[in-house]
Enzyme design. Sequence first.
Site, PDB file in Angstrom:
ATOM      1  N   SER B  49       0.857  -1.181   0.000  1.00  0.00           N
ATOM      2  CA  SER B  49       0.000   0.000   0.000  1.00  0.00           C
ATOM      3  C   SER B  49       0.892   1.229   0.000  1.00  0.00           C
ATOM      4  O   SER B  49       1.873   1.296   0.764  1.00  0.00           O
ATOM      5  CB  SER B  49      -0.912  -0.003   1.234  1.00  0.00           C
ATOM      6  OG  SER B  49      -1.839   1.062   1.132  1.00  0.00           O
ATOM      7  N   GLU B  50       0.571   2.201  -0.850  1.00  0.00           N
ATOM      8  CA  GLU B  50       1.472   3.334  -1.095  1.00  0.00           C
ATOM      9  C   GLU B  50       1.797   4.139   0.157  1.00  0.00           C
ATOM     10  O   GLU B  50       2.816   4.806   0.219  1.00  0.00           O
ATOM     11  CB  GLU B  50       0.864   4.258  -2.146  1.00  0.00           C
ATOM     12  CG  GLU B  50      -0.419   4.960  -1.684  1.00  0.00           C
ATOM     13  CD  GLU B  50      -1.046   5.834  -2.761  1.00  0.00           C
ATOM     14  OE1 GLU B  50      -0.708   5.667  -3.940  1.00  0.00           O
ATOM     15  OE2 GLU B  50      -1.870   6.690  -2.403  1.00  0.00           O
ATOM     16  N   ASN B  51       0.899   4.080   1.156  1.00  0.00           N
ATOM     17  CA  ASN B  51       1.148   4.845   2.369  1.00  0.00           C
ATOM     18  C   ASN B  51       2.091   4.149   3.332  1.00  0.00           C
ATOM     19  O   ASN B  51       2.209   4.560   4.482  1.00  0.00           O
ATOM     20  CB  ASN B  51      -0.178   5.206   3.051  1.00  0.00           C
ATOM     21  CG  ASN B  51      -1.079   4.013   3.252  1.00  0.00           C
ATOM     22  OD1 ASN B  51      -1.149   3.127   2.419  1.00  0.00           O
ATOM     23  ND2 ASN B  51      -1.762   3.966   4.384  1.00  0.00           N
TER      24      ASN B  51
END
Lengths: 232, 213
Positions: B49-51
């Site tokens: 997940s990009e976060n």
Amino acid sequence: MIDKIVSSIADALADVCDGATVMIGGFGGAGMPNELIDGLIAQGAGELTIVANNAGNAEFGLAALLKAGMVRKVICSFPRQADSYVFDALYRAGKIELELVPQGNLSERIRAAGAGIGGFFTKVGFGTDLAKGKEVREINGEMYVLEAPIHADYALIKAEQGDRWGNLTYRMAARNFGPVMAMAAKTTIASVHEIVLLGQLDPEAVVTPGIFVQRVVKIARSATVASGYKAA
Amino acid sequence: MSYVKLTRDQLAARIAKDIHDGAYVNLGIGMPTLVANHLPAGREIILQSENGILGMGPAPTSDAEDFDLINAGKQPVTLLRGGSYFHSADSFAMMRAGHLDIAVLGAFQVAANGDLANWHTGGKDDIPAVGGAMDLAVGAKQTWVMMEHLTRSGESKLVERCTYPLTGVGCVSRIYTDLAVIDVTAQGFKLVECVAGLSLAELNSLSNVSIAP
């Protein structure tokens, strides 16, 4: 003796001037330093340039800062949210400038500033509207775009634990932009839920070493709430 | 002949079937997130997940939600055993330097040369938001698109040239729609399969572009 712990949010933010560039950590609600943003609103500096991933939710935190009319420009990757109506209205009325940056360019440009890098070439954005007017170069047969570092006067970040040297740990995915923003700002202000004695943080677990942090302020522990959440 | 379009879940399951054991995968926000619900049993597939999450697990029960642990769509998720957290620049390094095997993204349009448009309609009142789309499109080893074949008004989302602003140039390798699976090759679109009862001639006529057998 080094003691970066300040006793109040107001003291931590006292010297923010009009026109300052302020980085604000967080992705959605996670890592969003809402207490520091509320302190910035109370402090009252205007004409700010804000560097953040999003542009605020509902009317709290960053959205409240925008609503207070204190922001001239936002540099971010994803302003549009289910509840970003404060930003949306300002943008449509031409009352706020937007520099839209792909999220990886945003984090890397911030990191570059923190690492003394004068710019870097990336494939991301090549051939798109977001690379218009930027220098391009062919490297090993592929096209790259030159991106500049993003520096800031202040970074407001939310960490988990901190000590008087400014060493920080984070909680889960609330880490996101905190570590790179801490490196890129002249003055980094970290809110923490717990202040610990020097030596109590496991050195192997420190994520942001204290050299990147100038002020640490304790806030009450509270659960992070949803923001920008749009049911699938 | 008559045919039935795949439902969103059937399409998600079709994509999941093609994700190999051991793959590192990022699922874009919106429809691609559904793929996570259909990962085949017996394969270890690691979701990024990009976060700043590697080894993202399914949604928690409502009493276990923790909003410090959310996905790119800001919905609460969990962390699998062996999962890890990292900062945004490391997260995007995973995408930008080709460490991720597969990115599955939604799209407004995909062109025969692999150009992708998925971030902005270019409309005057439309608030642009790009997030990690450009990083994923260009950076992952393979970029797959998951989309409905036609817009609500019946226009093909497969196009000769994108008319919406581009997300990435020549970056899409495969397209999964509710009607067909299509590869993007140096010669243009090439059919892998289509839903039962749909002929290539019908698909070509719906698509308004040439899809080679």
